[in-house]
Design a protein around this motif. Structure first.
Motif, PDB file in Angstrom:
ATOM      1  N   MET A   1       0.858  -1.176   0.000  1.00 54.19           N
ATOM      2  CA  MET A   1       0.000   0.000   0.000  1.00 54.19           C
ATOM      3  C   MET A   1       0.895   1.226   0.000  1.00 54.19           C
ATOM      4  O   MET A   1       1.960   1.215   0.561  1.00 54.19           O
ATOM      5  CB  MET A   1      -0.855   0.060   1.253  1.00 54.19           C
ATOM      6  N   VAL A   2       0.387   2.292  -0.563  1.00 51.48           N
ATOM      7  CA  VAL A   2       1.188   3.495  -0.621  1.00 51.48           C
ATOM      8  C   VAL A   2       0.318   4.703  -0.383  1.00 51.48           C
ATOM      9  O   VAL A   2      -0.839   4.701  -0.668  1.00 51.48           O
ATOM     10  CB  VAL A   2       1.844   3.648  -2.007  1.00 51.48           C
ATOM     11  N   LEU A   3       0.873   5.785   0.125  1.00 50.61           N
ATOM     12  CA  LEU A   3       0.117   6.987   0.419  1.00 50.61           C
ATOM     13  C   LEU A   3       0.386   8.027  -0.630  1.00 50.61           C
ATOM     14  O   LEU A   3       1.509   8.186  -1.051  1.00 50.61           O
ATOM     15  CB  LEU A   3       0.562   7.558   1.757  1.00 50.61           C
ATOM     16  N   VAL A   4      -0.623   8.828  -0.995  1.00 54.31           N
ATOM     17  CA  VAL A   4      -0.367   9.842  -1.986  1.00 54.31           C
ATOM     18  C   VAL A   4      -0.530  11.213  -1.391  1.00 54.31           C
ATOM     19  O   VAL A   4      -1.586  11.544  -0.936  1.00 54.31           O
ATOM     20  CB  VAL A   4      -1.362   9.727  -3.145  1.00 54.31           C
ATOM     21  N   PRO A  48      -0.863  -2.528  -5.068  1.00 50.02           N
ATOM     22  CA  PRO A  48      -0.731  -1.804  -3.804  1.00 50.02           C
ATOM     23  C   PRO A  48      -2.032  -1.161  -3.384  1.00 50.02           C
ATOM     24  O   PRO A  48      -2.757  -0.627  -4.193  1.00 50.02           O
ATOM     25  CB  PRO A  48       0.336  -0.749  -4.121  1.00 50.02           C
ATOM     26  N   SER A  49      -2.307  -1.153  -2.066  1.00 51.15           N
ATOM     27  CA  SER A  49      -3.542  -0.567  -1.569  1.00 51.15           C
ATOM     28  C   SER A  49      -3.481   0.932  -1.358  1.00 51.15           C
ATOM     29  O   SER A  49      -4.488   1.580  -1.270  1.00 51.15           O
ATOM     30  CB  SER A  49      -3.947  -1.223  -0.260  1.00 51.15           C
ATOM     31  N   ALA A  50      -2.316   1.476  -1.182  1.00 43.43           N
ATOM     32  CA  ALA A  50      -2.238   2.902  -0.945  1.00 43.43           C
ATOM     33  C   ALA A  50      -0.978   3.465  -1.533  1.00 43.43           C
ATOM     34  O   ALA A  50      -0.076   2.751  -1.848  1.00 43.43           O
ATOM     35  CB  ALA A  50      -2.269   3.172   0.544  1.00 43.43           C
ATOM     36  N   THR A  51      -0.901   4.747  -1.631  1.00 36.25           N
ATOM     37  CA  THR A  51       0.299   5.347  -2.184  1.00 36.25           C
ATOM     38  C   THR A  51       0.830   6.433  -1.283  1.00 36.25           C
ATOM     39  O   THR A  51       0.097   7.051  -0.540  1.00 36.25           O
ATOM     40  CB  THR A  51      -0.020   5.993  -3.542  1.00 36.25           C
ATOM     41  N   PRO A 102       3.035  -4.327   6.637  1.00 35.39           N
ATOM     42  CA  PRO A 102       1.878  -3.724   7.310  1.00 35.39           C
ATOM     43  C   PRO A 102       1.756  -4.091   8.782  1.00 35.39           C
ATOM     44  O   PRO A 102       0.873  -3.580   9.480  1.00 35.39           O
ATOM     45  CB  PRO A 102       0.683  -4.246   6.502  1.00 35.39           C
ATOM     46  N   ALA A 103       2.659  -4.953   9.275  1.00 41.22           N
ATOM     47  CA  ALA A 103       2.645  -5.291  10.697  1.00 41.22           C
ATOM     48  C   ALA A 103       3.338  -4.193  11.504  1.00 41.22           C
ATOM     49  O   ALA A 103       3.312  -4.208  12.735  1.00 41.22           O
ATOM     50  CB  ALA A 103       3.353  -6.629  10.934  1.00 41.22           C
ATOM     51  N   SER A 129      -0.673  -5.763   1.953  1.00 35.54           N
ATOM     52  CA  SER A 129       0.303  -5.793   0.862  1.00 35.54           C
ATOM     53  C   SER A 129       0.271  -7.171   0.226  1.00 35.54           C
ATOM     54  O   SER A 129      -0.148  -8.150   0.857  1.00 35.54           O
ATOM     55  CB  SER A 129       1.719  -5.489   1.378  1.00 35.54           C
ATOM     56  N   ARG A 130       0.715  -7.252  -1.011  1.00 33.62           N
ATOM     57  CA  ARG A 130       0.734  -8.540  -1.703  1.00 33.62           C
ATOM     58  C   ARG A 130       1.703  -9.510  -1.034  1.00 33.62           C
ATOM     59  O   ARG A 130       1.462 -10.708  -0.977  1.00 33.62           O
ATOM     60  CB  ARG A 130       1.126  -8.342  -3.162  1.00 33.62           C
TER      61      ARG A 130
END
Length: 216
Positions: A1-4, A48-51, A102-103, A129-130
């Motif tokens: 995941m990534v956040l934008v 990815p779930s986030a950026t 993600p842990a 995450s994958r």
């Protein structure tokens, strides 16, 4: 995941985001955030779930990190969430750096620290995450206003917070300047991904933002 996130002024506003409820993900600083929808299973998406947030600044413009106690562990009892906190900064692509696993949850080290008397301590992490699957932040959405949150520090202290708000925010409207505020009242901001997961639209469409205030 990534956040934008678009870092308009890193010195004034940090950079990243997460999701919400039963699935979570990071969000971006100066721009909108994303949230994770309530979901019960651990079937991670194929992308990815986030950026991470994008930052337009130079390393020399980053504020100096104070030599003070750092957060080591986040504990949210009502969400059965207990996870290590690691310091993060800005990635090479200008986005906020997040722990790949993600842990773990990241603490934006260029923002206020837990011992600061003003501003927001920002924690952010991936919902899933994958490689690692679904992480503990998938349970963050169980948090409700009034619930206690603890932050264990490197100097042996444990800071107590009380949940003030739990919000799902469209990542296009997230007020990053508020989440990464450096001069306002003391706050703890926890962000991850949330909302509906749409691969053709960049992943999770919202951010889950949990805001907590210190218990004096």
């Amino acid at each position: 995941m990534v956040l934008v996130v678009s870092l308009v002024a890193l010195v004034a506003v940090p950079i990243f985001w997460y999701g919400r409820e039963a699935g979570e993900q990071p969000a971006s600083v100066p721009e909108p955030a994303q949230t994770v929808p309530t979901r019960s299973t651990a079937t991670p998406p194929t992308t990815p779930s986030a950026t991470a947030p994008s930052v337009k600044t130079r390393a020399a413009d980053l504020p100096t990190v104070a030599a003070e106690a750092q957060p080591l562990e986040l504990i949210v009892g009502k969400a059965q969430l207990r996870m290590p906190v690691v310091p993060t900064g800005v990635a090479a692509d200008g986005q906020m750096e997040l722990p790949p696993n993600p842990a773990r949850i990241g603490w934006y080290r260029f923002g206020p620290g837990p011992a600061s008397t003003t501003g927001s301590v920002v924690l952010g992490g991936h919902l899933d995450s994958r490689e690692y699957g679904v992480g503990p932040l998938a349970r963050l959405s169980r948090t409700r206003p009034g619930d206690p949150i603890e932050l264990r520090l490197s100097d042996g202290r444990t800071l107590q917070y009380r949940t003030e708000a739990v919000r799902d925010v469209d990542k296009q409207t997230l007020a990053l300047a508020v989440v990464f505020d450096r001069s306002g009242l003391r706050r703890l901001q926890i962000v991850t991904c949330g909302g509906e997961y749409l691969p053709d639209r960049g992943g999770y469409q919202e951010n889950l933002v949990v805001t907590a205030v210190p218990v004096e």
